[in-house]
Design a protein around this motif. Structure first.
Motif, PDB file in Angstrom:
ATOM      1  N   ILE A 141      28.186  25.083  43.630  1.00 28.82           N
ATOM      2  CA  ILE A 141      29.297  24.918  44.561  1.00 28.82           C
ATOM      3  C   ILE A 141      29.398  26.068  45.541  1.00 28.82           C
ATOM      4  N   ASP A 142      28.925  27.266  45.147  1.00 28.75           N
ATOM      5  CA  ASP A 142      29.027  28.421  46.036  1.00 28.75           C
ATOM      6  C   ASP A 142      28.245  28.224  47.335  1.00 28.75           C
ATOM      7  N   GLU A 143      27.251  27.338  47.290  1.00 32.49           N
ATOM      8  CA  GLU A 143      26.462  27.099  48.486  1.00 32.49           C
ATOM      9  C   GLU A 143      27.289  26.448  49.594  1.00 32.49           C
ATOM     10  N   LEU A 144      28.449  25.890  49.205  1.00 33.94           N
ATOM     11  CA  LEU A 144      29.307  25.262  50.201  1.00 33.94           C
ATOM     12  C   LEU A 144      30.025  26.288  51.063  1.00 33.94           C
ATOM     13  N   GLY A 145      30.058  27.531  50.591  1.00 33.52           N
ATOM     14  CA  GLY A 145      30.755  28.565  51.341  1.00 33.52           C
ATOM     15  C   GLY A 145      32.236  28.271  51.493  1.00 33.52           C
ATOM     16  N   GLU A 146      32.848  27.782  50.415  1.00 36.55           N
ATOM     17  CA  GLU A 146      34.241  27.337  50.511  1.00 36.55           C
ATOM     18  C   GLU A 146      35.199  28.494  50.760  1.00 36.55           C
ATOM     19  N   SER A 147      34.948  29.635  50.132  1.00 38.05           N
ATOM     20  CA  SER A 147      35.858  30.760  50.283  1.00 38.05           C
ATOM     21  C   SER A 147      35.575  31.504  51.584  1.00 38.05           C
ATOM     22  N   ASP A 148      36.619  32.048  52.184  1.00 40.33           N
ATOM     23  CA  ASP A 148      36.472  32.760  53.444  1.00 40.33           C
ATOM     24  C   ASP A 148      35.927  34.171  53.253  1.00 40.33           C
ATOM     25  N   MET A 173      45.131  32.989  49.421  1.00 41.34           N
ATOM     26  CA  MET A 173      45.116  33.402  48.013  1.00 41.34           C
ATOM     27  C   MET A 173      43.886  34.262  47.729  1.00 41.34           C
ATOM     28  N   LEU A 174      44.132  35.458  47.213  1.00 41.64           N
ATOM     29  CA  LEU A 174      43.073  36.351  46.760  1.00 41.64           C
ATOM     30  C   LEU A 174      42.951  36.204  45.251  1.00 41.64           C
ATOM     31  N   THR A 175      41.783  35.798  44.778  1.00 41.77           N
ATOM     32  CA  THR A 175      41.543  35.629  43.346  1.00 41.77           C
ATOM     33  C   THR A 175      40.700  36.790  42.838  1.00 41.77           C
ATOM     34  N   VAL A 176      41.189  37.458  41.799  1.00 42.64           N
ATOM     35  CA  VAL A 176      40.505  38.613  41.220  1.00 42.64           C
ATOM     36  C   VAL A 176      40.214  38.303  39.753  1.00 42.64           C
ATOM     37  N   GLU A 177      38.994  38.559  39.317  1.00 46.03           N
ATOM     38  CA  GLU A 177      38.602  38.229  37.947  1.00 46.03           C
ATOM     39  C   GLU A 177      38.118  39.459  37.198  1.00 46.03           C
ATOM     40  N   ASN A 178      38.539  39.532  35.916  1.00 50.33           N
ATOM     41  CA  ASN A 178      37.922  40.493  35.008  1.00 50.33           C
ATOM     42  C   ASN A 178      37.335  39.704  33.845  1.00 50.33           C
ATOM     43  N   GLU A 179      36.998  40.353  32.759  1.00 48.28           N
ATOM     44  CA  GLU A 179      36.305  39.653  31.683  1.00 48.28           C
ATOM     45  C   GLU A 179      37.184  38.641  30.957  1.00 48.28           C
ATOM     46  N   SER A 180      38.495  38.809  31.007  1.00 47.60           N
ATOM     47  CA  SER A 180      39.366  37.956  30.193  1.00 47.60           C
ATOM     48  C   SER A 180      40.317  37.061  30.973  1.00 47.60           C
ATOM     49  N   CYS A 181      40.587  37.365  32.241  1.00 47.16           N
ATOM     50  CA  CYS A 181      41.565  36.556  32.965  1.00 47.16           C
ATOM     51  C   CYS A 181      41.279  36.533  34.454  1.00 47.16           C
ATOM     52  N   ARG A 182      41.992  35.651  35.123  1.00 45.31           N
ATOM     53  CA  ARG A 182      41.877  35.511  36.571  1.00 45.31           C
ATOM     54  C   ARG A 182      43.268  35.641  37.173  1.00 45.31           C
ATOM     55  N   VAL A 183      43.422  36.558  38.115  1.00 47.11           N
ATOM     56  CA  VAL A 183      44.722  36.813  38.738  1.00 47.11           C
ATOM     57  C   VAL A 183      44.667  36.347  40.192  1.00 47.11           C
ATOM     58  N   THR A 266      44.014  48.607  36.397  1.00 42.28           N
ATOM     59  CA  THR A 266      43.713  49.490  35.266  1.00 42.28           C
ATOM     60  C   THR A 266      42.606  48.942  34.373  1.00 42.28           C
ATOM     61  N   THR A 267      42.025  47.801  34.733  1.00 45.33           N
ATOM     62  CA  THR A 267      40.885  47.260  33.985  1.00 45.33           C
ATOM     63  C   THR A 267      39.708  47.090  34.935  1.00 45.33           C
ATOM     64  N   GLN A 268      38.558  46.812  34.380  1.00 45.96           N
ATOM     65  CA  GLN A 268      37.350  46.627  35.185  1.00 45.96           C
ATOM     66  C   GLN A 268      37.353  45.229  35.794  1.00 45.96           C
ATOM     67  N   VAL A 269      37.602  45.151  37.093  1.00 42.72           N
ATOM     68  CA  VAL A 269      37.555  43.853  37.763  1.00 42.72           C
ATOM     69  C   VAL A 269      36.153  43.636  38.322  1.00 42.72           C
ATOM     70  N   ASN A 270      35.698  42.385  38.243  1.00 37.95           N
ATOM     71  CA  ASN A 270      34.298  42.115  38.545  1.00 37.95           C
ATOM     72  C   ASN A 270      34.063  41.553  39.936  1.00 37.95           C
ATOM     73  N   GLN A 271      34.863  40.569  40.317  1.00 36.34           N
ATOM     74  CA  GLN A 271      34.611  39.917  41.592  1.00 36.34           C
ATOM     75  C   GLN A 271      35.903  39.385  42.191  1.00 36.34           C
ATOM     76  N   PHE A 272      35.829  39.042  43.468  1.00 35.23           N
ATOM     77  CA  PHE A 272      37.008  38.513  44.153  1.00 35.23           C
ATOM     78  C   PHE A 272      36.584  37.439  45.139  1.00 35.23           C
ATOM     79  N   ARG A 273      37.549  36.630  45.527  1.00 38.09           N
ATOM     80  CA  ARG A 273      37.340  35.684  46.620  1.00 38.09           C
ATOM     81  C   ARG A 273      38.682  35.443  47.306  1.00 38.09           C
ATOM     82  N   PHE A 274      38.621  35.171  48.593  1.00 36.04           N
ATOM     83  CA  PHE A 274      39.842  34.895  49.353  1.00 36.04           C
ATOM     84  C   PHE A 274      39.714  33.548  50.039  1.00 36.04           C
ATOM     85  N   ASP A 275      40.733  32.707  49.839  1.00 31.12           N
ATOM     86  CA  ASP A 275      40.798  31.397  50.467  1.00 31.12           C
ATOM     87  C   ASP A 275      42.027  31.356  51.362  1.00 31.12           C
ATOM     88  N   ARG A 276      41.801  31.197  52.646  1.00 31.15           N
ATOM     89  CA  ARG A 276      42.916  31.239  53.594  1.00 31.15           C
ATOM     90  C   ARG A 276      43.752  29.964  53.537  1.00 31.15           C
TER      91      ARG A 276
END
Length: 501
Positions: A141-148, A173-183, A266-276
């Motif tokens: 799905i990432d190939e669609l380039g859905e996130s801005d 919406m800015l989505t931030v992920e760590n090993e256990s949850c998504r904010v 305060t935890t190790q966050v791994n990746q993010f994406r922003f959808d306008r």
């Protein structure tokens, strides 16, 4: 996550309840229908984004319902997920149904339900189109380039990403992920409007709530995930009828946001994406936070457990951290706590902060911790250093002075400006031990202008070959081709040797 509608067509009360509960908790609007007829009618009227279709319905099979939906132009493009205990025996019937995009075998767990629905929501329309016209689809799905905007935190920090969005007044919406949850952090008009999360135990957040919000703590299991089900509709109804105090609920949503942001910082966050242009859940539209990142991080520091606060040694303190392009919005921060910035233009200890602002030392530690997470201040050593101000306009010489500052952090507290206006601002706050000045006609005027303020300051000159190089105030002189090491010697060792100019 933008609001998506899922229609569940199943004659099992247990399945309908499970889907309503789990999907609502993950931010979906859920419609249910116990019969094929009601299901088709609801699909035509409400045009859901996805349909979960039971294979064995009273009087009809799921295959027949899928064909009926496919034959109607109003429902033909709605993705369908077929579900059955018969598994392969049932699924083979749907081979020619272009609108059926996935299978959900019964019995299934809540986790399997959510995973299947999330994937079908993301890819369903594309798969239906592909199965209808034979067009190709990407493998991921990432190939669609859905996130801005997407990325990892290898180069950029979370504060930088949020500042980038708020400085540009982005909405989404800015989505931030760590090993256990998504904010999920919803931003608009240069501020944070809502913060929700998935994969996090609501009881963890509830346990952080103060006594005054104890009665409202149970609703966190709905608000934390940004639910859009009947429970939230009930809360909105209570607000509209003025049965529930909106100030209390907004305070709860603010504390929830503070706790979730603290997890990210305060935890190790791994990746993010922003959808306008992704809107926050309905409850947050009615009660937007409209707060700065700084105010929420300070809030989180004020309510966290003492053991989570950083230690500050007697030889350590705090000082202002100037970052170019940093968002300085303080919306939502109390006037009491804003005063901290006025006190940290120079390194100060926690005790000095507490005394200067009339706070307890614990409050000083907590508020400073919030400012530090927002990167407005930083922890510094309070060991005695030589304060050095540089007034250097020449780019090459300025580079040398900066290198000197960077190579001697344990000995020097350095500031660098280009002209007398910059020096004037620095002298309003404190006096240096040493002034590095580019020698010439302008420096003559500068030293005369600030003669009284610089009376106890040792002046080191750097002569670049232009203008008058003599002045009684200059204690030592360096030539234009001086090195970083010679600057260091002149400043820290008080060398009075001069060079021929």
């Amino acid at each position: 996550m933008s609001e998506k509608t899922v229609l569940v067509i199943d004659d099992s009360t247990t399945i309908r309840r499970l889907c309503d509960k789990e999907l609502s908790a993950h931010g979906y609007r859920v419609l249910v229908a116990p019969t094929a007829e009601e299901g088709v009618e609801t699909a035509i009227l409400d045009r859901p984004d996805l349909i979960i279709l039971d294979h064995q319905l009273p009087g009809k099979t799921g295959y027949e319902v899928a064909c009926e939906l496919l034959s109607n132009p109003e429902t033909a493009t709605i993705p369908v997920v077929a579900s059955s205990t018969l598994r392969k025996k049932a699924y083979v019937e749907y081979v020619d149904c272009d609108n059926v995009v996935d299978m959900l075998p019964k019995p299934y767990t809540p986790e399997a339900l959510i995973a299947t629905i999330e994937n079908a929501i993301d890819t369903g329309v594309m798969v239906v189109q592909s199965q209808s016209d034979g067009s190709s689809v990407p493998e991921v799905i990432d190939e669609l380039g859905e996130s801005d905007l997407t990325g990892t935190f290898g180069c950029f920090g979370l504060r930088e990403i949020i500042d980038l969005l708020n400085n540009g007044s982005k909405c989404g919406m800015l989505t931030v992920e760590n090993e256990s949850c998504r904010v999920c952090v919803y931003v608009d008009r240069g501020r944070i409007q809502a913060v929700t999360a998935s994969g996090l135990d609501p009881d963890f957040v509830s346990s952080k709530m103060p006594e005054s919000l104890a009665e409202l703590a149970p609703v966190i299991k709905f608000t934390i995930a940004g639910r859009r089900g009947s429970e939230i509709d009930g809360l909105l109804g209570l607000l509209d009828s003025k049965v529930l105090d909106p100030r209390l609920l907004k305070k709860l949503l603010r504390l929830q946001a503070a706790i979730l942001l603290r997890i990210c910082f305060t935890t190790q966050v791994n990746q993010f994406r922003f959808d306008r242009e992704v809107s926050p859940p309905h409850l947050f539209k009615k009660l937007p936070l409209d707060s700065s990142l700084l105010s929420l991080l300070v809030e989180s520091a004020l309510i966290c457990e003492s053991g989570q606060l950083p230690e500050c040694a007697a030889s350590e303190g705090y000082a202002r951290k100037a970052i170019r392009g940093q968002n300085l919005d303080r919306a939502g921060l109390s006037g009491r706590h804003m005063k901290l910035m006025n006190l940290v233009s120079e390194p100060v200890s926690v005790a000095q902060i507490a005394k200067g602002l009339g706070w307890s030392e614990e409050e000083a530690i907590r508020v400073a911790h919030g400012f530090e997470m927002a990167e407005l201040i930083e922890k510094v050593s309070l060991d005695v250093k030589t304060k050095v101000f540089g007034v250097i306009a020449d780019g090459e010489q300025a580079l040398k002075v900066r290198s000197f500052y960077q190579q001697s952090p344990e000995h020097v507290a350095g500031k660098l400006v280009r002209d007398s206006a910059g020096l004037k601002l620095l002298l309003r706050r404190t006096r240096p031990d040493v002034l590095l000045v580019e020698v010439g006609d302008e420096s003559q005027a500068l030293l005369e202008e600030f003669a009284e303020l610089l009376s106890q300051v040792r002046v080191v000159g750097i002569h670049t070959g232009e203008g008058d190089a003599t002045h009684e105030k200059i204690a030592s002189m360096l030539s234009g081709d001086c090195t970083v090491e010679s600057i260091r010697e002149a400043v820290l060792e008080g060398s009075t040797s001069t060079v021929e100019v």
